[in-house]
Design a protein around this motif. Structure first.
Motif, short mmCIF file in Angstrom:
data_model
loop_
_atom_site.label_atom_id
_atom_site.label_comp_id
_atom_site.label_asym_id
_atom_site.label_seq_id
_atom_site.Cartn_x
_atom_site.Cartn_y
_atom_site.Cartn_z
N CYS A 32 -38.38 12.29 7.63
CA CYS A 32 -38.19 12.34 9.08
C CYS A 32 -39.54 12.25 9.77
CB CYS A 32 -37.51 13.64 9.50
SG CYS A 32 -35.91 13.93 8.70
N ASN A 36 -41.95 11.02 17.82
CA ASN A 36 -42.21 9.58 17.81
C ASN A 36 -41.74 8.89 19.09
OD1 ASN A 36 -43.34 7.31 16.63
ND2 ASN A 36 -41.48 6.75 15.52
N TYR A 37 -41.40 9.66 20.12
CA TYR A 37 -41.18 9.14 21.47
C TYR A 37 -42.04 9.99 22.41
CZ TYR A 37 -36.92 6.58 20.05
OH TYR A 37 -36.01 5.73 19.46
N GLU A 84 -30.66 16.01 17.60
CA GLU A 84 -31.70 15.02 17.79
C GLU A 84 -31.14 13.68 17.30
OE1 GLU A 84 -35.55 15.93 16.21
OE2 GLU A 84 -35.66 17.90 17.17
N GLU A 86 -31.21 9.79 16.27
CA GLU A 86 -32.27 8.97 15.68
C GLU A 86 -31.74 7.69 15.03
OE1 GLU A 86 -35.21 11.06 13.51
OE2 GLU A 86 -34.96 12.92 14.67
N ASP A 115 -30.57 14.47 13.42
CA ASP A 115 -31.44 15.46 12.78
C ASP A 115 -31.13 16.80 13.43
OD1 ASP A 115 -33.49 17.11 11.90
OD2 ASP A 115 -35.03 16.13 13.12
N LEU A 178 -40.34 3.74 20.78
CA LEU A 178 -40.92 4.39 19.61
C LEU A 178 -42.45 4.29 19.67
CD1 LEU A 178 -38.58 3.05 16.79
CD2 LEU A 178 -38.95 5.47 17.29
N TYR A 202 -35.61 8.86 8.97
CA TYR A 202 -35.18 9.18 10.34
C TYR A 202 -36.41 8.97 11.22
CZ TYR A 202 -30.68 11.29 8.99
OH TYR A 202 -29.39 11.50 8.52
N THR A 203 -36.32 8.04 12.18
CA THR A 203 -37.52 7.52 12.84
C THR A 203 -37.96 8.29 14.08
OG1 THR A 203 -36.15 5.95 14.08
CG2 THR A 203 -37.11 5.18 11.99
N GLY A 204 -37.28 9.37 14.43
CA GLY A 204 -37.68 10.17 15.59
C GLY A 204 -36.63 10.14 16.68
N THR A 205 -36.70 11.13 17.58
CA THR A 205 -35.70 11.28 18.62
C THR A 205 -36.29 11.13 20.01
OG1 THR A 205 -33.83 12.68 19.33
CG2 THR A 205 -35.92 13.79 18.92
#
Length: 236
Positions: A32, A36-37, A84, A86, A115, A178, A202-205
């Protein structure tokens, strides 16, 4: 050859359905990306300057995996249980020290994921400089839709991402926001791990994370990828 025996049953294979296939994707590891935002980093009180920062990661055991559409009990030990939303990237090839230019070749497909987070426990750990495991890596905390093969989608660099609770929109953003895009994440993560087929990222929320309670229904959507849903059941 002597057949191997075990003291108890080995861990089962955790897997996800794949759109258009009867075969399932076996999940190896769950990585995770944190903050990332930009707007979410600000709401968490930890703004990110990409020019001076690098991505950071935490992990969840593959046994935390929950398929979309399930009902999970409100988790123990928390009074502030957060969603979250994602984009999830499913890795489909082995790679180590991969360049950004070669990152697309590592992608098997995408999914919509949640997440789920024991926010109060995460923040206590964060402020004390301790690992986030109690807040992040707990049972039934990694929710995921079916995997959509990359096909003609290519590397997703834009697309609406949103989440609602009981029909009320809570998160609404775009993948173009992102901080580190998909290629950058894969390349950076592969500096530290030999990525393998079945790894999920998981690339971020986006901003708008918040608490849910027993009886709430969460629905998240990502343009071109699909929908993930979860219902919060009573505490055990």
């Amino acid at each position: 050859m002597t057949q191997q025996t075990y003291l108890w049953n080995p861990q089962p294979v955790f897997s996800l359905p794949v759109r258009g296939s009867t075969a399932r994707l076996p999940v190896k590891r769950i990585f995770c990306v944190g903050r990332n935002y930009h707007a979410h980093a600000l709401e968490m009180g930890r703004p990110v300057d990409k020019s001076t920062s690098s991505p950071f990661y935490f992990t969840k055991a593959n046994s935390t995996l929950v398929e979309s559409g399930e009902t999970v009990p409100y988790p123990t030990g928390t009074n502030n249980y957060h969603f979250e939303m994602e984009l999830v990237v499913a890795i489909g090839a082995s790679g180590f020290r991969v360049s950004e230019a070669d990152a697309a070749g590592m992608i098997f497909g995408y999914a919509a994921g949640l997440d789920m987070t024991r926010r109060d426990l995460q923040l206590v750990a964060r402020e004390a400089g301790r690992p986030w495991d109690l807040g992040k890596d707990f049972e039934k905390s990694a929710v995921c839709s079916e995997i959509v093969p990359i096909g003609d989608l290519g590397v997703l660099d834009s697309g609406a991402i949103s989440l609602s609770v009981n029909g009320e929109t809570k998160q609404s953003s775009d993948l173009s926001k992102l901080i580190w895009n998909i290629q950058e994440i894969i390349a950076d993560l592969s500096r530290f791990y030999h990525l393998e087929p079945g790894d999920l990222i998981y690339t971020g929320t986006p901003e708008g994370v918040g608490a849910v309670k027993t009886g709430d229904k969460i629905v998240g959507t990502i343009d071109k990828v699909g929908e993930v849903s979860l219902t919060i059941g009573a505490a055990e």
